[in-house]
Design a protein around this motif. Structure first.
Motif, short mmCIF file in Angstrom:
data_model
loop_
_atom_site.label_atom_id
_atom_site.label_comp_id
_atom_site.label_asym_id
_atom_site.label_seq_id
_atom_site.Cartn_x
_atom_site.Cartn_y
_atom_site.Cartn_z
N GLY A 1 -58.48 -17.86 -57.20
CA GLY A 1 -58.02 -17.28 -56.26
C GLY A 1 -58.99 -16.24 -55.45
N SER A 2 -58.67 -15.42 -54.27
CA SER A 2 -59.42 -14.56 -53.98
C SER A 2 -58.47 -13.37 -53.63
CB SER A 2 -59.81 -14.91 -52.44
OG SER A 2 -58.90 -15.27 -51.72
N ARG A 3 -57.14 -13.45 -53.85
CA ARG A 3 -56.20 -12.28 -53.79
C ARG A 3 -55.14 -12.40 -54.81
NH1 ARG A 3 -55.77 -9.83 -48.40
NH2 ARG A 3 -57.45 -10.61 -47.05
N GLN A 4 -54.74 -11.08 -55.52
CA GLN A 4 -53.66 -11.12 -56.38
C GLN A 4 -53.01 -9.77 -56.35
OE1 GLN A 4 -53.69 -13.59 -59.69
NE2 GLN A 4 -51.94 -13.02 -58.50
N SER A 5 -51.49 -9.90 -56.39
CA SER A 5 -50.80 -8.82 -56.46
C SER A 5 -50.20 -8.59 -57.82
CB SER A 5 -49.71 -8.82 -55.38
OG SER A 5 -50.18 -8.92 -54.01
N LEU A 6 -50.34 -7.49 -58.34
CA LEU A 6 -49.88 -7.31 -59.64
C LEU A 6 -49.07 -6.35 -59.87
CD1 LEU A 6 -53.14 -6.95 -61.44
CD2 LEU A 6 -52.03 -9.07 -61.08
N ARG A 7 -47.88 -6.32 -60.73
CA ARG A 7 -46.77 -5.50 -60.55
C ARG A 7 -46.28 -5.34 -62.08
NH1 ARG A 7 -41.21 -5.78 -59.73
NH2 ARG A 7 -41.41 -7.88 -59.12
N VAL A 8 -46.18 -4.19 -62.76
CA VAL A 8 -45.87 -4.00 -63.96
C VAL A 8 -44.25 -4.27 -64.15
CG1 VAL A 8 -45.74 -2.47 -66.10
CG2 VAL A 8 -47.60 -2.66 -64.65
#
Length: 299
Positions: A279-286
């Protein structure tokens, strides 16, 4: 001694028959001593561990995952979506066993079982949600993903973790430059990099990451690596066992964040706990202290 009503043991069905039989022989009798009912599920295909954990994980007090990082990654993705999540224990049965190392689990199967059957020490561990997936140990792109992609399955089974080093040395020869934008709650970074690593655990390729990484602090540790070379390889894959990233490495930026949005110039290989995505975009959340694990004693 801990006592459980129902325990689920998930084992990697792709493990060599002799290896799996040996692991089960060492694990099953002690587990039977601490529960009324032990259900053993041998995975049959990719995604099986995730499906079983998602569909039935909530009914067990304890889920034991016996396998390597791939099996654990699947199980974590099945368990993380549950509203009623069980205690989780790991019996290492893979090549690198990085997440087990991060939790201070002994690599000896007998010692690992004793952590569960004696008075288990439990710790609530952060899990990071990446889009619709979850990871427990790390997320990476660039050199780290290229290394995973280059590892030959045949050499991995023969050489074990040595294959990780061989692939790393091969990958570093022609590491591509990635255009990366990282946006967190308090910082925006735009760089040309050879590697972007987001760590939650403390081990990659059986090698320790900086000890400043805490697995229950509600923060992910983001390493933006601006240029390649042998010092970088030593820092991340060979000798780094204590302390923070050295000040002499100005080409490595360290950011801690609760959330991060990552934009890449184009589709790239994305490595989550050794499993490859794209992919080219990634949203990360703890997800702070999202799962409870049986862990080894503090050092």
């Amino acid at each position: 001694m801990a006592r459980f009503s129902e325990v689920l043991l998930i084992c990697n069905g792709k493990a060599g028959q002799g290896t799996l039989e040996t692991l089960l022989k060492d694990a099953v009798p002690p587990l039977l001593d601490i529960c009324n009912e032990l259900i053993i599920h041998k995975t049959k295909e990719k995604g099986d561990a995730e499906r079983v954990c998602r569909e039935s994980g909530s009914r067990y007090e304890l889920v034991v995952i016996m396998g390597g990082d791939g099996t654990i990654h699947e199980a974590i993705n099945g368990l993380s979506v549950l509203s009623d999540r069980p205690l989780v224990a790991i019996l290492p049965g893979g090549t690198c066993n990085d997440f087990a190392r991060s939790l201070r689990i002994p690599m000896n199967i007998g010692q690992a079982v004793r952590l569960i059957t004696e008075q288990p020490y439990e710790q609530e561990i952060d899990i990071v949600k990446a889009g619709e997936r979850y990871f427990s140990n790390f997320w990476g792109t660039g050199l780290v993903a290229q290394t995973s992609d280059n590892i030959d399955v045949g050499s991995k089974s023969v050489l074990g973790k040595l294959s990780y080093y061989i692939s790393a040395f091969q990958s570093i020869q022609d590491s591509p430059i990635l255009n990366v934008k990282v946006t967190t709650e308090n910082k925006v970074v735009e760089e040309e990099v050879v590697m972007l690593l987001v760590a939650n655990g403390r081990s990659i390729g059986s090698n320790p990451l900086p000890t400043c990484i805490n697995m229950d602090d509600g923060l992910m540790d983001i390493y933006v690596v601006k240029k390649s070379g042998f010092p970088l390889l030593k820092e991340f894959l060979v000798i780094k066992s204590t302390g923070n990233i050295s000040e002499e490495y100005d080409d490595i930026m360290h950011i801690q964040a609760k959330e991060a949005h990552i934009e890449l110039g184009q589709d790239e290989k994305l490595d989550m706990d050794g499993e490859l995505y794209e992919g080219s975009r990634q949203s990360l959340r703890v997800l702070h202290k999202h799962l409870r694990f049986v862990v080894g004693a503090s050092e």
